[in-house]
Design a protein around this motif. Sequence first.
Motif, PDB file in Angstrom:
ATOM      1  N   ILE A  84       1.134   4.111  -8.372  1.00 35.91           N
ATOM      2  CA  ILE A  84       0.958   2.945  -9.243  1.00 35.91           C
ATOM      3  C   ILE A  84       0.007   1.968  -8.565  1.00 35.91           C
ATOM      4  O   ILE A  84       0.132   1.688  -7.368  1.00 35.91           O
ATOM      5  CB  ILE A  84       2.315   2.256  -9.519  1.00 35.91           C
ATOM      6  CG1 ILE A  84       3.268   3.224 -10.219  1.00 35.91           C
ATOM      7  CG2 ILE A  84       2.130   0.996 -10.366  1.00 35.91           C
ATOM      8  CD1 ILE A  84       4.677   2.693 -10.354  1.00 35.91           C
ATOM      9  N   ASP A  85      -0.930   1.433  -9.325  1.00 37.20           N
ATOM     10  CA  ASP A  85      -1.875   0.454  -8.807  1.00 37.20           C
ATOM     11  C   ASP A  85      -1.117  -0.786  -8.291  1.00 37.20           C
ATOM     12  O   ASP A  85      -0.096  -1.191  -8.847  1.00 37.20           O
ATOM     13  CB  ASP A  85      -2.851   0.049  -9.920  1.00 37.20           C
ATOM     14  CG  ASP A  85      -3.862  -0.973  -9.456  1.00 37.20           C
ATOM     15  OD1 ASP A  85      -3.642  -2.173  -9.738  1.00 37.20           O
ATOM     16  OD2 ASP A  85      -4.845  -0.582  -8.813  1.00 37.20           O
ATOM     17  N   LYS A  86      -1.651  -1.385  -7.215  1.00 41.33           N
ATOM     18  CA  LYS A  86      -0.982  -2.536  -6.596  1.00 41.33           C
ATOM     19  C   LYS A  86      -0.824  -3.706  -7.573  1.00 41.33           C
ATOM     20  O   LYS A  86       0.205  -4.378  -7.586  1.00 41.33           O
ATOM     21  CB  LYS A  86      -1.764  -2.981  -5.352  1.00 41.33           C
ATOM     22  CG  LYS A  86      -1.652  -2.005  -4.183  1.00 41.33           C
ATOM     23  CD  LYS A  86      -2.349  -2.512  -2.947  1.00 41.33           C
ATOM     24  CE  LYS A  86      -3.861  -2.370  -3.062  1.00 41.33           C
ATOM     25  NZ  LYS A  86      -4.556  -2.712  -1.798  1.00 41.33           N
ATOM     26  N   ASP A 113       0.840  -1.207   0.000  1.00 43.68           N
ATOM     27  CA  ASP A 113       0.000   0.000   0.000  1.00 43.68           C
ATOM     28  C   ASP A 113       0.872   1.252   0.000  1.00 43.68           C
ATOM     29  O   ASP A 113       0.576   2.232  -0.703  1.00 43.68           O
ATOM     30  CB  ASP A 113      -0.914   0.003   1.228  1.00 43.68           C
ATOM     31  CG  ASP A 113      -1.996  -1.072   1.156  1.00 43.68           C
ATOM     32  OD1 ASP A 113      -2.264  -1.552   0.029  1.00 43.68           O
ATOM     33  OD2 ASP A 113      -2.542  -1.430   2.210  1.00 43.68           O
ATOM     34  N   SER A 123       2.513   1.698  -3.431  1.00 43.55           N
ATOM     35  CA  SER A 123       1.492   2.094  -4.405  1.00 43.55           C
ATOM     36  C   SER A 123       1.152   3.563  -4.265  1.00 43.55           C
ATOM     37  O   SER A 123       1.037   4.289  -5.262  1.00 43.55           O
ATOM     38  CB  SER A 123       0.232   1.240  -4.208  1.00 43.55           C
ATOM     39  OG  SER A 123      -0.799   1.678  -5.063  1.00 43.55           O
ATOM     40  N   GLU A 124       1.028   4.023  -3.020  1.00 43.19           N
ATOM     41  CA  GLU A 124       0.684   5.427  -2.791  1.00 43.19           C
ATOM     42  C   GLU A 124       1.847   6.347  -3.166  1.00 43.19           C
ATOM     43  O   GLU A 124       1.654   7.376  -3.820  1.00 43.19           O
ATOM     44  CB  GLU A 124       0.306   5.625  -1.321  1.00 43.19           C
ATOM     45  CG  GLU A 124      -0.116   7.051  -0.999  1.00 43.19           C
ATOM     46  CD  GLU A 124      -0.531   7.216   0.457  1.00 43.19           C
ATOM     47  OE1 GLU A 124      -0.762   8.363   0.863  1.00 43.19           O
ATOM     48  OE2 GLU A 124      -0.623   6.206   1.176  1.00 43.19           O
ATOM     49  N   LEU A 148       2.043  -2.928  -9.835  1.00 40.72           N
ATOM     50  CA  LEU A 148       3.315  -3.170  -9.144  1.00 40.72           C
ATOM     51  C   LEU A 148       3.696  -4.639  -9.222  1.00 40.72           C
ATOM     52  O   LEU A 148       4.853  -4.992  -9.502  1.00 40.72           O
ATOM     53  CB  LEU A 148       3.212  -2.731  -7.681  1.00 40.72           C
ATOM     54  CG  LEU A 148       3.537  -1.279  -7.349  1.00 40.72           C
ATOM     55  CD1 LEU A 148       3.300  -1.022  -5.860  1.00 40.72           C
ATOM     56  CD2 LEU A 148       4.982  -0.954  -7.716  1.00 40.72           C
TER      57      LEU A 148
END
Length: 600
Positions: free
Chosen positions: A93-95, A85, A88-89, A98
């Motif tokens: 970038i979306d998990k 998380d 991603s933050e 990733l």
Amino acid sequence: MMQNFRRKIILCFLLCAIAFLAIIVRVFYIASPGTLNLPQWRSQNKPAIRGSILDRNGSPLALTIPSQSVFARPERFHPQDAEIDFLSECLGIDKNELAQRVKRGTKNFAWLSRQIAPDVGAQIREAKIAGVETVPEPTRVYPYGELAGQLLGFCGVDHTGLSGLERSLDARLLPPKGGTEGIRNIVLTIDRYMQYIAEDELAIVAEESGAKHAVCLIMQPQTGEMLTIASWPSFDPNNFDRYSQERYLIPAVSNIYEPGSTFKIFSPAWLIENQRVRQDEYFLCTGRIGLHAHTVECILVHGSLRLQDILAQSCNVGMIKLSARLNADEFHGWLERFGFGLPTGIGLPGEASGILRSAANWSGLSRGMVSIGYEISVTPLQLIRAAASLASEGLLMQPLLVKAITDHEGRILEASSPAVVRRVMRPATARTLLAMLRRAVTEGTARTAALPDIDVGGKTGTAHIAREDGSGYSPTRYTASFIGYLPYQQSNLVILIIIQEPKIGEHMGGTLAAPVFRRIARRTMIYLHEKIPPVIDEESMQICITSEKIPEAERARARRIIRDTYRYDPARKHFILLDELADHQKTELSLILQNIGILN
């Protein structure tokens, strides 16, 4: 014999042993943790810093700044949900993305994100997530966004230029790896503020007319320096991947088009140069003329016209009649002398040659049609360079875009000089044509290009666009254009405006393109100091520094600028403009005086 055989066996054994040892070393290199597993480029020299691209006044148009890149070692990257998380933050970038980036990497290395802000990289390092590391990597940025975007182009993440000047100047901006040369900056002939004026006005006319494309070029005719290469629509090289690849092209050199009536300059030039026409001759325009089973029309019945009137009124019939005096082979060679059918060599990627067919392939229509700007295709740069020869007394100049190359302290390493390609006409011919083009503004189709205090000359153009299936010309698709000389005698600037496929309102060169020229020329001349009064009397200066037309929050600054740019002469009781002002002072002063009403 046996001895030679033994030697071969020993040699083979040694080679096998060396190969086996190499395999052992390679396995160790791949499998072991530590510095051996860093990404390949980190084991090389540090990436060379790409030089900046500057405008003629030193404003950075493209520069390199520090950034961080983030990578994972998949064999040691087993993050908790909270760590995913967090990444991603931080990276935006979306998990799932990733996870895909890790899968796309190798066992030992996978990029997560490249060229992120240094403070974000610091946050990730502080989080100490197992298997995640950062490495310094410089980032290319374009401070003014879309300004000159197509001209500048962009770089990939590996700092290789991919389009525009970034591509064509790649070898100079990024020295070879391992080289000893320092940073080299490129100083362009482009003026950032003039570029902004042109792009601003092109955006306005494109929105108002619904045009498909628009171009503005500004050239200094005596030197060949390009001061502006503007086009609409453009793109932001900071986010180039959001645009179609078509946007990456530079219309000034890659787009070819039939110029129409702006091309009417060149056949009279040949006739005057070769004494095939007298200026007191009259030619009758009845509104239309037959040409090898075709009819060419004028928008008006012009009646009897002399050569200067034919140009001023942009009379097709008169030009067709004049074309009968052209020798096809000689006229073709004449156009080649102006550079048509050949690239200019300005050094921009994707430059087209245009289309100038061999005179042997001309039909009975060709002399007449080429003389009015059809059956020939040119790039905007070819046209402005050829037209600028009138303002340089008949000299064809090499277009210049790079003014100098400097080191990181601004010391000049290389400097460009004006280069004459060839003489294309006598000075007297050039002056005669410019006088005729002045009439086009005072009495002809270009009246909307006129400026109140500057004698402008120019030529309008309105061309039908050929149908894509080759079945003639569309009756509803046009290219409106104007080429202007500012001022027409001893011109400092030549300005070309092209507006393609307008769909709303006006579509003619005189009613659509010429007003754009006027607005760009006026704003440019104010910027270039031509309209700032060299002397202001005491009463007018008092008005300047006390005027309530300046917003209250800006008054102190405005007064300081005025006092910094004029000196008081007690003997004459006048304020006299200082000789050497920075460009930003000229701009600010002109805007202040314009707001006050000193400049209209």
